[in-house]
Design a protein around this motif. Structure first.
Motif, PDB file in Angstrom:
ATOM      1  N   VAL A 108       7.666   7.533   7.880  1.00 53.48           N
ATOM      2  CA  VAL A 108       7.655   7.857   6.458  1.00 53.48           C
ATOM      3  C   VAL A 108       8.156   9.287   6.299  1.00 53.48           C
ATOM      4  CG1 VAL A 108       6.233   8.225   4.412  1.00 53.48           C
ATOM      5  CG2 VAL A 108       5.792   6.257   5.892  1.00 53.48           C
ATOM      6  N   ALA A 109       9.065   9.487   5.366  1.00 56.62           N
ATOM      7  CA  ALA A 109       9.575  10.821   5.057  1.00 56.62           C
ATOM      8  C   ALA A 109       9.447  11.048   3.556  1.00 56.62           C
ATOM      9  CB  ALA A 109      11.029  10.972   5.495  1.00 56.62           C
ATOM     10  N   ALA A 110       9.030  12.246   3.154  1.00 57.70           N
ATOM     11  CA  ALA A 110       8.836  12.553   1.742  1.00 57.70           C
ATOM     12  C   ALA A 110       9.280  13.983   1.473  1.00 57.70           C
ATOM     13  CB  ALA A 110       7.377  12.360   1.341  1.00 57.70           C
ATOM     14  N   GLY A 111       9.788  14.200   0.272  1.00 59.94           N
ATOM     15  CA  GLY A 111      10.203  15.545  -0.100  1.00 59.94           C
ATOM     16  C   GLY A 111      10.895  15.550  -1.447  1.00 59.94           C
ATOM     17  N   PRO A 112      11.215  16.733  -1.973  1.00 59.19           N
ATOM     18  CA  PRO A 112      11.881  16.840  -3.288  1.00 59.19           C
ATOM     19  C   PRO A 112      13.306  16.309  -3.224  1.00 59.19           C
ATOM     20  CG  PRO A 112      11.719  18.983  -2.226  1.00 59.19           C
ATOM     21  CD  PRO A 112      10.923  18.045  -1.377  1.00 59.19           C
ATOM     22  N   ASN A 113      13.766  15.814  -4.366  1.00 55.81           N
ATOM     23  CA  ASN A 113      15.125  15.282  -4.437  1.00 55.81           C
ATOM     24  C   ASN A 113      15.964  16.120  -5.398  1.00 55.81           C
ATOM     25  OD1 ASN A 113      14.455  14.356  -7.114  1.00 55.81           O
ATOM     26  ND2 ASN A 113      13.532  12.531  -6.193  1.00 55.81           N
ATOM     27  N   SER A 114      17.212  15.748  -5.516  1.00 59.80           N
ATOM     28  CA  SER A 114      18.151  16.523  -6.343  1.00 59.80           C
ATOM     29  C   SER A 114      17.932  16.332  -7.836  1.00 59.80           C
ATOM     30  CB  SER A 114      19.591  16.124  -5.988  1.00 59.80           C
ATOM     31  OG  SER A 114      19.787  14.732  -6.214  1.00 59.80           O
ATOM     32  N   ARG A 115      17.117  15.361  -8.215  1.00 59.06           N
ATOM     33  CA  ARG A 115      16.880  15.099  -9.650  1.00 59.06           C
ATOM     34  C   ARG A 115      15.671  15.861 -10.164  1.00 59.06           C
ATOM     35  NH1 ARG A 115      16.810   8.645  -9.793  1.00 59.06           N
ATOM     36  NH2 ARG A 115      16.690   9.059 -12.052  1.00 59.06           N
ATOM     37  N   GLY A 116      15.088  16.696  -9.351  1.00 57.78           N
ATOM     38  CA  GLY A 116      13.936  17.477  -9.770  1.00 57.78           C
ATOM     39  C   GLY A 116      12.612  16.797  -9.501  1.00 57.78           C
ATOM     40  N   ARG A 135       0.821  -1.206   0.000  1.00 55.58           N
ATOM     41  CA  ARG A 135       0.000   0.000   0.000  1.00 55.58           C
ATOM     42  C   ARG A 135       0.859   1.264   0.000  1.00 55.58           C
ATOM     43  NH1 ARG A 135      -4.374  -1.865  -2.223  1.00 55.58           N
ATOM     44  NH2 ARG A 135      -5.686  -3.170  -0.871  1.00 55.58           N
ATOM     45  N   ILE A 136       1.983   1.249   0.702  1.00 59.59           N
ATOM     46  CA  ILE A 136       2.860   2.431   0.700  1.00 59.59           C
ATOM     47  C   ILE A 136       3.432   2.667  -0.692  1.00 59.59           C
ATOM     48  CG2 ILE A 136       5.054   3.315   1.571  1.00 59.59           C
ATOM     49  CD1 ILE A 136       4.403   2.002   4.252  1.00 59.59           C
ATOM     50  N   VAL A 137       3.904   1.601  -1.350  1.00 58.26           N
ATOM     51  CA  VAL A 137       4.418   1.734  -2.722  1.00 58.26           C
ATOM     52  C   VAL A 137       3.308   2.187  -3.657  1.00 58.26           C
ATOM     53  CG1 VAL A 137       5.392   0.469  -4.671  1.00 58.26           C
ATOM     54  CG2 VAL A 137       6.255   0.053  -2.354  1.00 58.26           C
ATOM     55  N   GLN A 138       2.104   1.620  -3.478  1.00 63.91           N
ATOM     56  CA  GLN A 138       0.978   1.989  -4.332  1.00 63.91           C
ATOM     57  C   GLN A 138       0.633   3.462  -4.191  1.00 63.91           C
ATOM     58  OE1 GLN A 138      -2.995   0.578  -3.216  1.00 63.91           O
ATOM     59  NE2 GLN A 138      -3.242  -0.212  -5.293  1.00 63.91           N
ATOM     60  N   GLU A 139       0.600   3.960  -2.949  1.00 71.28           N
ATOM     61  CA  GLU A 139       0.258   5.357  -2.728  1.00 71.28           C
ATOM     62  C   GLU A 139       1.341   6.277  -3.293  1.00 71.28           C
ATOM     63  OE1 GLU A 139      -1.715   8.649  -1.914  1.00 71.28           O
ATOM     64  OE2 GLU A 139      -2.531   6.620  -1.645  1.00 71.28           O
ATOM     65  N   ALA A 140       2.609   5.898  -3.116  1.00 71.86           N
ATOM     66  CA  ALA A 140       3.695   6.723  -3.657  1.00 71.86           C
ATOM     67  C   ALA A 140       3.639   6.772  -5.176  1.00 71.86           C
ATOM     68  CB  ALA A 140       5.043   6.175  -3.183  1.00 71.86           C
ATOM     69  N   LEU A 141       3.378   5.631  -5.823  1.00 73.53           N
ATOM     70  CA  LEU A 141       3.251   5.618  -7.276  1.00 73.53           C
ATOM     71  C   LEU A 141       2.035   6.403  -7.744  1.00 73.53           C
ATOM     72  CD1 LEU A 141       4.205   1.904  -8.028  1.00 73.53           C
ATOM     73  CD2 LEU A 141       5.599   3.946  -8.402  1.00 73.53           C
ATOM     74  N   THR A 142       0.950   6.355  -6.964  1.00 73.70           N
ATOM     75  CA  THR A 142      -0.240   7.142  -7.308  1.00 73.70           C
ATOM     76  C   THR A 142       0.088   8.625  -7.317  1.00 73.70           C
ATOM     77  OG1 THR A 142      -1.676   5.447  -6.354  1.00 73.70           O
ATOM     78  CG2 THR A 142      -2.613   7.638  -6.661  1.00 73.70           C
ATOM     79  N   ASN A 143       0.850   9.085  -6.334  1.00 69.41           N
ATOM     80  CA  ASN A 143       1.258  10.485  -6.311  1.00 69.41           C
ATOM     81  C   ASN A 143       2.137  10.836  -7.507  1.00 69.41           C
ATOM     82  OD1 ASN A 143      -0.119  11.019  -3.925  1.00 69.41           O
ATOM     83  ND2 ASN A 143       1.632  10.446  -2.644  1.00 69.41           N
ATOM     84  N   TRP A 168      10.520  13.681  -6.813  1.00 70.11           N
ATOM     85  CA  TRP A 168      10.021  13.502  -5.440  1.00 70.11           C
ATOM     86  C   TRP A 168      10.464  12.135  -4.934  1.00 70.11           C
ATOM     87  CZ3 TRP A 168       7.688  17.378  -2.815  1.00 70.11           C
ATOM     88  CH2 TRP A 168       7.080  17.077  -1.585  1.00 70.11           C
ATOM     89  N   THR A 169      10.824  12.075  -3.655  1.00 68.65           N
ATOM     90  CA  THR A 169      11.271  10.819  -3.055  1.00 68.65           C
ATOM     91  C   THR A 169      10.465  10.533  -1.790  1.00 68.65           C
ATOM     92  OG1 THR A 169      13.532  11.108  -3.881  1.00 68.65           O
ATOM     93  CG2 THR A 169      13.208   9.559  -2.055  1.00 68.65           C
ATOM     94  N   VAL A 170      10.034   9.297  -1.689  1.00 71.87           N
ATOM     95  CA  VAL A 170       9.331   8.819  -0.488  1.00 71.87           C
ATOM     96  C   VAL A 170      10.154   7.688   0.103  1.00 71.87           C
ATOM     97  CG1 VAL A 170       7.259   7.718   0.426  1.00 71.87           C
ATOM     98  CG2 VAL A 170       7.064   9.466  -1.356  1.00 71.87           C
ATOM     99  N   ARG A 171      10.511   7.812   1.370  1.00 73.83           N
ATOM    100  CA  ARG A 171      11.239   6.754   2.073  1.00 73.83           C
ATOM    101  C   ARG A 171      10.409   6.314   3.275  1.00 73.83           C
ATOM    102  NH1 ARG A 171      16.317   6.498  -0.036  1.00 73.83           N
ATOM    103  NH2 ARG A 171      17.182   8.427  -0.934  1.00 73.83           N
TER     104      ARG A 171
END
Length: 438
Positions: free
Chosen positions: A407-415, A341-349, A417-420
């Motif tokens: 869970v931590a989320a935010g912009p990354n250096s590649r322009g 579910r976490i992977v699914q939600e991150a991919l949905t975003n 978004w990253t979710v960990r």
């Protein structure tokens, strides 16, 4: 001498009585007495007015001999005795509702009778008033009542014997002893009744409290179930609709230029919709498990279903890769569901907010203590989507919190978004989020 009972045979009344054994006739008499008492108790509970009126009537009968003697003397003596008898018995109708008032009234009446030298056979109603004072009054009030009754008993006996040695009879000590025993017995019975009433009230309050706690637990369970269902439906519908919207936009452009590609895209949309409906039907079937259905229940998604999830993302036009590392075999089903579910939600975003040509990488790594999840896309982000993204993060954090994770989320250096995310597999697992900042 009768041998003591052994542990391999039942204890009988005759064994407990020693040499004095109960015969069959005595045993049957005891059984009949207990049965009769049980019936009397049941009848008393079924007809409370009988006891309320029966007790005053019984003591009124005790005043009949004194009334007959007064009738032989004179008319005024009969009227006085009748008034005294009524005064002793009628207040007993309120002995339960007003125990202190009834006892006080009988005290005043008894003092008046003592002053007028009137001896009524109904004066024993003070014992009934004392009993109810013990049952429904305060302990201090009962103590005052006992002291007063004991004192009045000795004064009455001395008064009616003329306080002279020549008039004292041999029965005076016996009468005093019987009166003391009666007073103390009534006080003890009143206290016992008070304790029984308090115990019954405590049981009733405890039963009510248990019912309230049961209802509260049921409401909390229902609220938790509604929250779980809402979270599952959000994950299912959010991801599926994001995929369908992405595919529908591409299918519209391919319908004329590349009909075959457009048809394939439409089939993928149909498969995604059917999959979402199947998951929703499974979820609703679990909620209404008391209703028979024709659709078999499918298992909850896990790590094995991540491949199909990534395929749907690729079909929506995103370049998606999946990497599984570490000790992934044997993970609990609940942990696998949370990972999915976490992977699914991150991919949905990613599908909602990133550009169509974005690249998304999913990495799931497990060791003996925790499972690490990383979902990273290259962006760029087309919309801010603060509200929707915030709701998605709340759902992911709730799932991670079930396993002591974060869970931590935010912009990354590649322009992008990253979710960990981190899920602990042991209760003493250290905080590993510091090793993998978003």
């Amino acid at each position: 001498m009768t041998a003591p009972p052994t542990t391999d045979r039942p204890l009988k009344p005759e064994n407990l009585m020693g040499r004095t054994r109960l015969g069959d006739s005595e045993y049957r008499s005891v059984v009949r007495l207990l049965t009769w008492l049980g019936r009397v108790r049941a009848a008393d509970l079924a007809h409370p007015r009988v006891r309320r009126w029966g007790v005053p009537a019984f003591y009124a009968l005790g005043g009949i001999p004194a009334l007959m003697r007064a009738a032989d003397d004179s008319g005024p003596a009969f009227v006085l005795m009748l008034a005294v008898t009524v005064g002793y018995t009628v207040p007993l109708l309120w002995r339960r509702q007003r125990p202190v008032l009834v006892f006080a009234f009988l005290v005043v009446l008894s003092e008046l009778c003592l002053f007028l030298a009137v001896d009524s056979g109904s004066s024993a109603t003070q014992l009934v008033a004392l009993l109810n004072l013990g049952r429904f009054g305060a302990p201090g009030q009962l103590a005052v009542g006992v002291v007063y009754n004991l004192g009045q008993t000795f004064v009455s006996i001395a008064f009616f014997n003329g306080l002279k040695e020549s008039n004292q009879t041999a029965s005076t000590p016996v009468l005093a002893f019987l009166a003391v025993v009666a007073i103390l017995s009534m006080a003890a019975l009143g206290l016992a009744g008070k304790l029984v009433n308090a115990y019954i009230e405590a049981l009733q309050e405890h039963a009510v409290q248990l019912e309230l706690e049961r209802d509260q637990r049921a409401r909390l369970a229902a609220a938790g179930e509604r929250a779980r269902v809402a979270r599952e439906m959000h994950d299912i519908l959010g991801h599926t609709l994001a995929v369908i919207v992405g595919l529908a936009g591409g299918a519209a452009g391919l319908a004329e230029a590349k009909p075959k590609r457009g048809a394939d895209t439409l089939r993928i949309i149909a498969e995604s919709g059917r999959g979402a409906l199947a998951e929703l039907r499974r979820l609703l079937a679990v909620i209404h498990d008391d209703e028979p259905g024709d659709t078999p229940l499918a298992p909850q998604p896990g790590l094995a279903d991540l491949g199909a999830l990534m395929k749907r993302v690729r079909s929506a036009g995103r370049a998606a890769t999946l990497r599984l590392e570490g000790q992934l075999t044997g993970l609990p089903e609940g942990v696998q569901l949370a990972v999915y579910r976490i992977v699914q939600e991150a991919l949905t975003n990613t599908l909602k907010h990133a550009a169509p040509d974005t690249t998304v990488e999913v990495t799931v790594t497990a060791d003996a203590e925790a499972v690490h999840i990383t979902v990273e896309d290259t962006g760029p982000r087309q919309t801010a989507g603060t509200d929707e993204l915030g709701k998605g993060l709340v759902g992911m954090r709730e799932r991670a919190a079930l396993y002591g994770g974060q869970v931590a989320a935010g912009p990354n250096s590649r322009g992008g978004w990253t979710v960990r995310a981190l899920l602990h597999l042991t209760s003493t697992a250290p905080d590993l989020m510091e090793k993998h900042p978003a």
